[in-house]
Design a protein around this motif. Structure first.
Motif, PDB file in Angstrom:
ATOM      1  N   ILE A   1       6.698  -5.823  -6.842  1.00  0.00           N
ATOM      2  CA  ILE A   1       5.300  -6.198  -6.639  1.00  0.00           C
ATOM      3  C   ILE A   1       4.963  -7.497  -7.366  1.00  0.00           C
ATOM      4  O   ILE A   1       4.174  -8.313  -6.888  1.00  0.00           O
ATOM      5  CB  ILE A   1       4.366  -5.058  -7.106  1.00  0.00           C
ATOM      6  CG1 ILE A   1       4.647  -3.798  -6.286  1.00  0.00           C
ATOM      7  CG2 ILE A   1       2.902  -5.459  -6.955  1.00  0.00           C
ATOM      8  CD1 ILE A   1       4.475  -4.000  -4.800  1.00  0.00           C
TER       9      ILE A   1
ATOM     10  N   ILE B   1       0.764   6.407  -6.404  1.00  0.00           N
ATOM     11  CA  ILE B   1       0.154   5.579  -5.371  1.00  0.00           C
ATOM     12  C   ILE B   1       0.340   6.283  -4.028  1.00  0.00           C
ATOM     13  O   ILE B   1       0.995   7.328  -3.950  1.00  0.00           O
ATOM     14  CB  ILE B   1       0.751   4.161  -5.327  1.00  0.00           C
ATOM     15  CG1 ILE B   1       2.265   4.219  -5.097  1.00  0.00           C
ATOM     16  CG2 ILE B   1       0.428   3.386  -6.581  1.00  0.00           C
ATOM     17  CD1 ILE B   1       2.910   2.871  -4.911  1.00  0.00           C
TER      18      ILE B   1
ATOM     19  N   GLU C   1       3.972   3.722  -8.813  1.00  0.00           N
ATOM     20  CA  GLU C   1       3.991   2.354  -9.336  1.00  0.00           C
ATOM     21  C   GLU C   1       4.517   2.412 -10.759  1.00  0.00           C
ATOM     22  O   GLU C   1       4.019   3.165 -11.585  1.00  0.00           O
ATOM     23  CB  GLU C   1       2.604   1.729  -9.306  1.00  0.00           C
ATOM     24  CG  GLU C   1       2.575   0.302  -9.854  1.00  0.00           C
ATOM     25  CD  GLU C   1       1.209  -0.354  -9.753  1.00  0.00           C
ATOM     26  OE1 GLU C   1       0.875  -0.871  -8.668  1.00  0.00           O
ATOM     27  OE2 GLU C   1       0.472  -0.319 -10.772  1.00  0.00           O
TER      28      GLU C   1
ATOM     29  N   HIS D   1       7.139  -0.786  -6.936  1.00  0.00           N
ATOM     30  CA  HIS D   1       6.696   0.399  -6.223  1.00  0.00           C
ATOM     31  C   HIS D   1       7.924   1.170  -5.742  1.00  0.00           C
ATOM     32  O   HIS D   1       8.859   0.571  -5.190  1.00  0.00           O
ATOM     33  CB  HIS D   1       5.821   0.038  -5.025  1.00  0.00           C
ATOM     34  CG  HIS D   1       4.416  -0.309  -5.408  1.00  0.00           C
ATOM     35  ND1 HIS D   1       3.449  -0.647  -4.481  1.00  0.00           N
ATOM     36  CD2 HIS D   1       3.804  -0.353  -6.616  1.00  0.00           C
ATOM     37  CE1 HIS D   1       2.309  -0.896  -5.113  1.00  0.00           C
ATOM     38  NE2 HIS D   1       2.495  -0.735  -6.394  1.00  0.00           N
TER      39      HIS D   1
ATOM     40  N   HIS E   1       9.120   4.016  -3.155  1.00  0.00           N
ATOM     41  CA  HIS E   1       8.714   4.753  -1.942  1.00  0.00           C
ATOM     42  C   HIS E   1       9.684   5.918  -1.724  1.00  0.00           C
ATOM     43  O   HIS E   1      10.892   5.775  -1.890  1.00  0.00           O
ATOM     44  CB  HIS E   1       8.726   3.823  -0.738  1.00  0.00           C
ATOM     45  CG  HIS E   1       7.689   2.748  -0.830  1.00  0.00           C
ATOM     46  ND1 HIS E   1       7.546   1.769   0.141  1.00  0.00           N
ATOM     47  CD2 HIS E   1       6.735   2.477  -1.740  1.00  0.00           C
ATOM     48  CE1 HIS E   1       6.562   0.951  -0.191  1.00  0.00           C
ATOM     49  NE2 HIS E   1       6.052   1.359  -1.344  1.00  0.00           N
TER      50      HIS E   1
END
Length: 226
Positions: free
Chosen positions: A165, A194, A199, A223, A225
């Motif tokens: 990020i 998030i 995060e 981040h 995922h």
């Protein structure tokens, strides 16, 4: 301030207000009169507070924020990392920054200052008596130094994807001389749920072998995922 002078200033103020009100429309004049009356009332601050108070049924921002539901694997990692905030969560291997790597970085970025790419001149004119790596070269090595791009030993193996990020802060406390060995230590600063996962904020300190001061200190935000 003398009493006579104070009364004189008050009289002048009233005179100016009277002249001003003559130019106002009836609606504005009525509003202005009400405002002046309230400013002279000891309950003025309470009136301002009540005027700006939200309606009883007006929703707060927190009420409008949907609750984040993490996937089971993200929830497990979140609980695990919460207990590690403030601790070192990764220490990488040493990586050598030689002159060839410095020259390649200079060619790609078009930063060929002699302090980086001219060893002969640096020996005689540089206070470091040798060439030094670009600060941004050290910064660009963070993915390798933190094993973020090594599929064989990922930092967060349960995450499907890790996205860079950005950086909150970057400093280069000490120059990296050509031929130095670097490694990074990552301290977990914060972990936040998030929408798509987690995060992660880390403070990354890039160490120089044999040198007390770090080559780079950066706060990285990524981040995960799931």
């Amino acid at each position: 301030m003398k009493v006579v002078k104070l009364f004189k200033q008050s009289a002048d103020s009233i005179k100016h207000q009277s002249e001003l009100m003559q130019w106002m429309s009836p609606a504005i004049r009525e509003y202005w009169s009400e405002f002046v009356d309230k400013t002279h009332n000891r309950n003025f601050l309470a009136w301002v507070r009540d005027y700006h108070k939200p309606a009883v049924n007006e929703p707060h921002v927190s009420d409008l924020t949907p609750e984040i539901v993490l996937k089971p694997e993200a929830q497990r990692l979140y609980l695990e990392l919460q207990s590690k905030v403030g601790t070192v969560i990764h220490e990488g291997d040493w990586l050598t920054v030689g002159q060839e790597r410095i020259d390649q970085f200079g060619a790609v970025t078009e930063d060929n200052q002699w302090i980086h790419t001219d060893p002969e001149r640096a020996t005689t004119e540089s206070p470091f008596k040798t060439t030094i790596a670009h600060g941004f070269l050290t910064l660009s090595l963070l993915p390798a130094l933190t094993d973020s791009v090594d599929p064989d030993k990922p930092m967060f193996p349960t995450a499907k994807m890790m996205v860079n990020i950005g950086l909150n802060q970057v400093r280069f406390p000490y120059p990296v001389k050509a031929g130095s060995n670097l490694r990074a230590k990552s301290t977990l600063v914060k972990v936040t749920p998030i929408k798509k996962g987690l995060e992660i904020e880390r403070e990354i300190r890039v160490e120089i072998e044999g040198i007390r001061r770090p080559a780079c200190v950066a706060t990285s935000v990524i981040h995960l995922h799931f």
